[in-house]
Scaffold this motif. Sequence first.
Motif, PDB file in Angstrom:
ATOM      1  N   TRP A 130     -32.679  10.354 -39.857  1.00  0.00           N
ATOM      2  CA  TRP A 130     -31.426   9.784 -39.360  1.00  0.00           C
ATOM      3  C   TRP A 130     -30.339   9.915 -40.416  1.00  0.00           C
ATOM      4  CZ3 TRP A 130     -27.878   6.198 -40.816  1.00  0.00           C
ATOM      5  CH2 TRP A 130     -26.943   5.823 -39.853  1.00  0.00           C
ATOM      6  N   ILE A 131     -30.679   9.650 -41.668  1.00  0.00           N
ATOM      7  CA  ILE A 131     -29.691   9.759 -42.748  1.00  0.00           C
ATOM      8  C   ILE A 131     -29.194  11.195 -42.867  1.00  0.00           C
ATOM      9  CG2 ILE A 131     -29.368   9.627 -45.245  1.00  0.00           C
ATOM     10  CD1 ILE A 131     -31.135   7.123 -45.228  1.00  0.00           C
ATOM     11  N   ASP A 132     -30.101  12.158 -42.805  1.00  0.00           N
ATOM     12  CA  ASP A 132     -29.689  13.571 -42.876  1.00  0.00           C
ATOM     13  C   ASP A 132     -28.716  13.918 -41.762  1.00  0.00           C
ATOM     14  OD1 ASP A 132     -31.289  13.973 -45.097  1.00  0.00           O
ATOM     15  OD2 ASP A 132     -32.979  14.772 -43.932  1.00  0.00           O
ATOM     16  N   ARG A 133     -29.038  13.515 -40.544  1.00  0.00           N
ATOM     17  CA  ARG A 133     -28.144  13.810 -39.411  1.00  0.00           C
ATOM     18  C   ARG A 133     -26.809  13.090 -39.564  1.00  0.00           C
ATOM     19  NH1 ARG A 133     -33.044  13.223 -37.183  1.00  0.00           N
ATOM     20  NH2 ARG A 133     -32.679  11.124 -36.399  1.00  0.00           N
ATOM     21  N   ALA A 134     -26.842  11.853 -40.027  1.00  0.00           N
ATOM     22  CA  ALA A 134     -25.606  11.072 -40.173  1.00  0.00           C
ATOM     23  C   ALA A 134     -24.722  11.651 -41.273  1.00  0.00           C
ATOM     24  CB  ALA A 134     -25.944   9.616 -40.466  1.00  0.00           C
ATOM     25  N   GLU A 135     -25.320  12.126 -42.355  1.00  0.00           N
ATOM     26  CA  GLU A 135     -24.520  12.706 -43.442  1.00  0.00           C
ATOM     27  C   GLU A 135     -23.879  14.027 -43.021  1.00  0.00           C
ATOM     28  OE1 GLU A 135     -26.414  11.082 -47.589  1.00  0.00           O
ATOM     29  OE2 GLU A 135     -27.356  12.842 -46.694  1.00  0.00           O
ATOM     30  N   ASN A 136     -24.464  14.710 -42.057  1.00  0.00           N
ATOM     31  CA  ASN A 136     -23.900  15.967 -41.572  1.00  0.00           C
ATOM     32  C   ASN A 136     -22.945  15.781 -40.394  1.00  0.00           C
ATOM     33  OD1 ASN A 136     -25.271  17.547 -43.461  1.00  0.00           O
ATOM     34  ND2 ASN A 136     -27.125  17.513 -42.219  1.00  0.00           N
ATOM     35  N   ALA A 137     -22.799  14.548 -39.946  1.00  0.00           N
ATOM     36  CA  ALA A 137     -21.916  14.276 -38.803  1.00  0.00           C
ATOM     37  C   ALA A 137     -20.450  14.380 -39.232  1.00  0.00           C
ATOM     38  CB  ALA A 137     -22.201  12.879 -38.255  1.00  0.00           C
ATOM     39  N   ILE A 175     -34.403   2.218 -34.828  1.00  0.00           N
ATOM     40  CA  ILE A 175     -35.188   2.207 -36.060  1.00  0.00           C
ATOM     41  C   ILE A 175     -35.367   0.775 -36.537  1.00  0.00           C
ATOM     42  CG2 ILE A 175     -35.210   2.888 -38.490  1.00  0.00           C
ATOM     43  CD1 ILE A 175     -33.663   5.445 -37.620  1.00  0.00           C
ATOM     44  N   MET A 176     -34.291  -0.010 -36.495  1.00  0.00           N
ATOM     45  CA  MET A 176     -34.364  -1.405 -36.918  1.00  0.00           C
ATOM     46  C   MET A 176     -35.276  -2.204 -35.997  1.00  0.00           C
ATOM     47  SD  MET A 176     -30.396  -2.225 -37.908  1.00  0.00           S
ATOM     48  CE  MET A 176     -30.637  -3.951 -37.670  1.00  0.00           C
ATOM     49  N   ASP A 177     -35.126  -2.023 -34.710  1.00  0.00           N
ATOM     50  CA  ASP A 177     -35.873  -2.797 -33.730  1.00  0.00           C
ATOM     51  C   ASP A 177     -37.364  -2.501 -33.789  1.00  0.00           C
ATOM     52  OD1 ASP A 177     -35.986  -4.630 -31.487  1.00  0.00           O
ATOM     53  OD2 ASP A 177     -36.400  -2.865 -30.248  1.00  0.00           O
ATOM     54  N   ARG A 178     -37.705  -1.253 -33.991  1.00  0.00           N
ATOM     55  CA  ARG A 178     -39.116  -0.835 -33.973  1.00  0.00           C
ATOM     56  C   ARG A 178     -39.767  -0.862 -35.356  1.00  0.00           C
ATOM     57  NH1 ARG A 178     -37.834   4.151 -29.946  1.00  0.00           N
ATOM     58  NH2 ARG A 178     -37.409   2.870 -28.125  1.00  0.00           N
ATOM     59  N   LEU A 179     -39.003  -1.273 -36.377  1.00  0.00           N
ATOM     60  CA  LEU A 179     -39.505  -1.288 -37.758  1.00  0.00           C
ATOM     61  C   LEU A 179     -40.114   0.066 -38.122  1.00  0.00           C
ATOM     62  CD1 LEU A 179     -41.113  -4.847 -37.944  1.00  0.00           C
ATOM     63  CD2 LEU A 179     -38.870  -4.127 -38.767  1.00  0.00           C
ATOM     64  N   ASP A 180     -39.365   1.117 -37.829  1.00  0.00           N
ATOM     65  CA  ASP A 180     -39.839   2.489 -37.978  1.00  0.00           C
ATOM     66  C   ASP A 180     -39.069   3.212 -39.084  1.00  0.00           C
ATOM     67  OD1 ASP A 180     -41.478   4.561 -37.332  1.00  0.00           O
ATOM     68  OD2 ASP A 180     -40.347   5.183 -35.565  1.00  0.00           O
ATOM     69  N   GLY A 181     -38.687   2.486 -40.136  1.00  0.00           N
ATOM     70  CA  GLY A 181     -37.853   3.054 -41.181  1.00  0.00           C
ATOM     71  C   GLY A 181     -38.500   4.152 -41.976  1.00  0.00           C
ATOM     72  N   GLU A 182     -39.760   3.988 -42.303  1.00  0.00           N
ATOM     73  CA  GLU A 182     -40.431   4.966 -43.162  1.00  0.00           C
ATOM     74  C   GLU A 182     -40.501   6.344 -42.506  1.00  0.00           C
ATOM     75  OE1 GLU A 182     -44.222   5.010 -46.142  1.00  0.00           O
ATOM     76  OE2 GLU A 182     -44.244   3.654 -44.440  1.00  0.00           O
ATOM     77  N   ARG A 183     -40.735   6.365 -41.223  1.00  0.00           N
ATOM     78  CA  ARG A 183     -40.914   7.639 -40.522  1.00  0.00           C
ATOM     79  C   ARG A 183     -39.597   8.243 -40.057  1.00  0.00           C
ATOM     80  NH1 ARG A 183     -42.012   9.296 -35.300  1.00  0.00           N
ATOM     81  NH2 ARG A 183     -41.969   7.200 -34.466  1.00  0.00           N
ATOM     82  N   ARG A 184     -38.680   7.426 -39.552  1.00  0.00           N
ATOM     83  CA  ARG A 184     -37.489   7.964 -38.889  1.00  0.00           C
ATOM     84  C   ARG A 184     -36.190   7.869 -39.687  1.00  0.00           C
ATOM     85  NH1 ARG A 184     -37.001   5.383 -33.302  1.00  0.00           N
ATOM     86  NH2 ARG A 184     -35.346   6.900 -33.108  1.00  0.00           N
ATOM     87  N   LEU A 185     -36.135   6.982 -40.689  1.00  0.00           N
ATOM     88  CA  LEU A 185     -34.862   6.788 -41.396  1.00  0.00           C
ATOM     89  C   LEU A 185     -34.396   8.021 -42.176  1.00  0.00           C
ATOM     90  CD1 LEU A 185     -32.569   4.824 -41.980  1.00  0.00           C
ATOM     91  CD2 LEU A 185     -33.824   4.127 -44.025  1.00  0.00           C
ATOM     92  N   PRO A 186     -35.247   8.703 -42.945  1.00  0.00           N
ATOM     93  CA  PRO A 186     -34.745   9.869 -43.687  1.00  0.00           C
ATOM     94  C   PRO A 186     -34.091  10.923 -42.788  1.00  0.00           C
ATOM     95  CG  PRO A 186     -36.865   9.212 -44.556  1.00  0.00           C
ATOM     96  CD  PRO A 186     -36.641   8.401 -43.301  1.00  0.00           C
TER      97      PRO A 186
END
Length: 117
Positions: free
Chosen positions: A33-40, A20-31
Amino acid sequence: MDRCTELADTAAHVREFAKIMDRLDGERRLPGWIDRAENAELPMVRVFARSLRNDLDAVIQGLTSPFNSGIVEGRVTDLKSIKRQMAGRAGFPLLRKRVLLVAATRRPPTVTSDVIH
């Protein structure tokens, strides 16, 4: 890593965040990723994800925009490092010379046409 599932899961989350950081794709993929990480089942990954959610707009901007303050922060770090090394050892003229010498050895920033939209 095959024997430690927690380590493998952590590495997978870190790799995905790095993409996400490398591709500057935060707007599309970050939310997502956060959901999956919070459920980990990984306490440190959950804490990191919650901290990102607390300031989500700024984080998304930082992970979407090609512009950042990295160069300025690097120069400030150089200056602080030299200042700590020289504390109590020499006066301002020598400190000034060292700062200018380090600044001259750093590569000047460049802007490429693919960065500007």
